[in-house]
Write a protein that holds these residues in place. Sequence first.
Motif, short mmCIF file in Angstrom:
data_model
loop_
_atom_site.label_atom_id
_atom_site.label_comp_id
_atom_site.label_asym_id
_atom_site.label_seq_id
_atom_site.Cartn_x
_atom_site.Cartn_y
_atom_site.Cartn_z
N PRO A 1 0.81 -1.23 0.00
CA PRO A 1 0.00 0.00 0.00
C PRO A 1 0.85 1.27 0.00
O PRO A 1 0.46 2.28 -0.58
N MET A 2 2.00 1.24 0.69
CA MET A 2 2.87 2.42 0.70
C MET A 2 3.37 2.73 -0.70
O MET A 2 3.41 3.89 -1.13
N MET A 3 3.79 1.69 -1.43
CA MET A 3 4.29 1.90 -2.79
C MET A 3 3.15 2.28 -3.72
O MET A 3 3.32 3.07 -4.65
N SER A 4 1.96 1.74 -3.46
CA SER A 4 0.82 1.96 -4.35
C SER A 4 0.42 3.42 -4.38
O SER A 4 0.18 3.99 -5.45
N ILE A 5 0.32 4.06 -3.20
CA ILE A 5 -0.15 5.44 -3.20
C ILE A 5 0.86 6.38 -3.84
O ILE A 5 0.52 7.46 -4.30
N LEU A 6 2.15 5.94 -3.87
CA LEU A 6 3.17 6.77 -4.51
C LEU A 6 3.35 6.43 -5.97
O LEU A 6 4.02 7.17 -6.70
N GLY A 7 2.81 5.28 -6.41
CA GLY A 7 3.05 4.84 -7.77
C GLY A 7 4.52 4.56 -8.00
O GLY A 7 5.06 4.86 -9.07
N ALA A 8 5.18 3.99 -6.98
CA ALA A 8 6.62 3.83 -7.01
C ALA A 8 7.02 2.36 -6.97
O ALA A 8 6.30 1.51 -6.45
N THR A 9 8.20 2.08 -7.53
CA THR A 9 8.78 0.74 -7.44
C THR A 9 9.54 0.62 -6.13
O THR A 9 9.71 1.60 -5.39
N ALA A 10 10.05 -0.59 -5.85
CA ALA A 10 10.81 -0.81 -4.62
C ALA A 10 12.07 0.05 -4.61
O ALA A 10 12.43 0.64 -3.57
N ASP A 11 12.76 0.15 -5.77
CA ASP A 11 13.96 0.99 -5.83
C ASP A 11 13.61 2.46 -5.61
O ASP A 11 14.32 3.18 -4.89
N MET B 1 11.12 3.54 -3.93
CA MET B 1 10.68 3.68 -2.54
C MET B 1 11.87 3.90 -1.62
O MET B 1 11.82 4.72 -0.69
N GLU B 2 12.96 3.18 -1.89
CA GLU B 2 14.14 3.34 -1.04
C GLU B 2 14.69 4.76 -1.16
O GLU B 2 15.04 5.39 -0.16
N GLU B 3 14.74 5.28 -2.40
CA GLU B 3 15.24 6.64 -2.60
C GLU B 3 14.32 7.67 -1.93
O GLU B 3 14.79 8.63 -1.33
N ILE B 4 13.02 7.45 -2.06
CA ILE B 4 12.06 8.39 -1.47
C ILE B 4 12.21 8.43 0.05
O ILE B 4 12.27 9.50 0.66
N LEU B 5 12.28 7.25 0.68
CA LEU B 5 12.37 7.21 2.14
C LEU B 5 13.70 7.76 2.63
O LEU B 5 13.76 8.42 3.67
N LYS B 6 14.78 7.50 1.89
CA LYS B 6 16.07 8.09 2.27
C LYS B 6 15.98 9.61 2.21
O LYS B 6 16.51 10.31 3.07
N GLY B 7 15.31 10.12 1.17
CA GLY B 7 15.15 11.56 1.05
C GLY B 7 14.34 12.15 2.19
O GLY B 7 14.50 13.32 2.54
N LEU B 8 13.46 11.34 2.80
CA LEU B 8 12.66 11.80 3.94
C LEU B 8 13.38 11.62 5.27
O LEU B 8 12.84 11.98 6.31
N GLY B 9 14.60 11.04 5.24
CA GLY B 9 15.39 10.93 6.46
C GLY B 9 15.43 9.55 7.08
O GLY B 9 15.97 9.37 8.18
N TYR B 10 14.87 8.55 6.41
CA TYR B 10 14.89 7.19 6.94
C TYR B 10 16.16 6.48 6.48
O TYR B 10 16.79 6.85 5.48
#
Length: 853
Positions: A792-802, A804-813
């Motif tokens: 569901p997290m990837m679905s709402i962003l329309g993002a792949t697993a790769d 998703m990792e970049e997005i979360l790193k950008g958010l500080g995770y």
Amino acid sequence: MNIQPKHTEPLILSGRDVTAVLGPTNTGKTHLAIERMVAHESGIIGLPLRLLAREVYTRVCEKVGAHKVALITGEEKIQPDGARYSVCTVEAMPRETDAAFVAIDEVQLAGDLERGHIFTDRILHLRGRQETLLLGAATMHGILQRLLKGVSVVTRPRLSHLAYAGSKKLTRLPRRTAIVAFSADEVYAIAELIRRQQGGAAVVLGALSPRTRNAQVALFQSGDVDYLIATDAIGMGLNLDLDHVAFAQNRKFDGYQYRNLTAAELGQIAGRAGRHLRDGTFGVTGQVDPLDEELVKKIEAHDFDPVKVLQWRTARFDFASLDALKRSIETNAPVEGLTRALPAVDAQALEHLSRDEDIRALATDARRVALLWEACALPDYRKIAPAQHADLIASIYMDLARHGHVDENYMAEQVRRADTTEGDIDTLSHRIAQIRTWTFVSNRPGWLADQAHWQEKTREIEDRLSDALHERLTKRFVDRRTSVLMRRLRENTMPEAEISPTGTVLVEGHHVGELQGFRFTADQSAGGEDAKAVRAAAQKALAAEFEARAERFGASANGDIALGSDGTLRWIGAPIGTLVAGDEPLKPRLVLLADEQLTGPARDKVAARAERFVNFQIESLLKPLVDLKNAEQITGIGRGIAFQLVEHFGLINRRDIAEEMKSLDQEGRAALRRLGVRFGAYHVFVPALIKPAPAGLVTLLWALGNDGKEKPGFGDVVHALASGRTSVVIDPTFDKTFYKLAGYRNLGRRAVRVDILERLADLIRPATNWKPGLGQRPDGAYDGQSFMVTPPMMSILGATADDMEEILKGLGYRAEPKPAVEVRARLEAQDNAAREAAAAKQAAEEQAEQAKA
């Protein structure tokens, strides 16, 4: 979706006592129907236009007396006690009647995409006790015989001959000509040209009120003018003294697309030429190519493709619930020859309103649902956006459902706004559309506490507005002394100059330049011994034109003006001014694009109207920013955050104001929330600005102060994100600032909409199993806690697993690899936590509802 099977048996088993009288125009069908009706003890006739219903009503009154005749339309009801005959618009006809005679005119409109289902319903179900007549084009022959078993068909020949006369210049058209176009702008432009060349023209458009159209037709019929400029509104039964019909356009917008007119549509309009036994001609003019030989033969012989299907919509509505009503509207056509109609204005309004929680809360039983459907029948006279029309219906319905009638003060205010005859043609047309809405409301049984008062009031206002509009049209297109668009220059010592509706400047028929907006570009090829006098004449004509245009622009409606994404202000397509940076981002400066000849009060009028429009755009599209900038009630830390939000056009990363957020008290938060600010896990932002229109204006205002119009991606980013996608791959050639201005955050190779990132935070928060004592970092994560990325997290962003990792790193995770067993266990725990959170939320909502009850 279940498709209902088609039946081969006729829908109506018997067409006994039903006669279809079919044929081209000028066959006397309507005259026959009137004669047959008055020969019966009672009768009802349905016409396609309110204008035509008025004409037939007058003719029937002349035969039997006004005390025996009723006129019933959506906006007008004249019903004498004991009236034996009713003249109606087809929409106003009852579905059942005890009248001895019934006639339905122009039955070929049953194939119309917008209104066809109404005609089909009356054709199939409405019958006179003794006689029923269906009047229309011969194209209906086959389909009527197929649907109405035993129907008697009578074909009538045209009383006069219709012949093709080829192509003629607008200025060489014969007297008693109707020139047909399909937009108000084109009709007005042609009328201006005919006025200059021939002395005057009457105009007939569908947007005019029936009273105004009647007055314009009377102007032509009386011989005061010899030319009629019209849309296809003249094609339906108007009795005109025409010798020739010339098509200046042969394409129209049918509500769904621009398309060429069909042969039958051309024939319906061309057939207005000739009257009774006098022959008529038709042809083309302007930029329309000559008609091909095969098409001409079809029109002259009245030989058109038969109507194969009729538009249909069920009349068996299920009012058990809103959803049941919507399903019943979508019922498929029951037999071959009928096709389910596209959603009409009422169905579109219902669809919109069914998503409104306040409406759903009111429409809880069959009576309330039926009332809502009745309210949805309000016609969209103003031709506004479906959502705006639905909002008007919602206001009316909520009054009806809660109080039993429309609020008198609300009604009075709406009527008051339309009650002035000041303004130009477009302004008066708009007011007439407004008052027709309330005329319709005043004629709905039970909608108003004092119905008779409002019927009289709205009718009186509509009549005055219609008379004023007729006066303006006549003054503009007939009276040479008061031309609004242009003025011919007449002096013994100087050649004659004129300006065409398209801006072409002519002197003695020679092209000397172009006028766009308030700028004149001279044709450098113009020359000769008399060039100086020619140009002087042109300049003198321009001076008068600038004055006239300044008046028109100063009184123009907002719909005639547009602010382009590049900062250019246009009026009916012509550039009028451009925006440049001002002292503050929300206060740009306007530079007029106008020649020096636009001076004094005329220039001031143009500048003031242009600045009012720009200010209106900013104050409406960017209202939250304007409110934040002017929010004197917010003090301290809250005031500082408001200032930063305005400075950054409504979007700040929360980590950038971490210290301010720690110091902001609840009162300050509440004050900012009331102004539309949302405090998210990652951002402090204004959700209302994350839409294409505000984002486009924000981008422009930023670009004005930062030389951004020359940067790559200016305008392109907002256009690319207009589809509402939650995230997109960043174009590396674009300036990344434009993504932020559009409400997106750049994270890795993707830009993600900030409100979607906050929804991601809502999914992450329960997955961390956060407990009191674990600190929340400025970036929204929780110290010492981890979570698993879920579909569901990837679905709402329309993002792949790769991604998703970049997005979360950008958010500080920080990413940590985990054994498969632990991953499965954590995912299961997160699912359980999510379900528990959802259950708790639902329980809380139910408890709140119970407490409210």
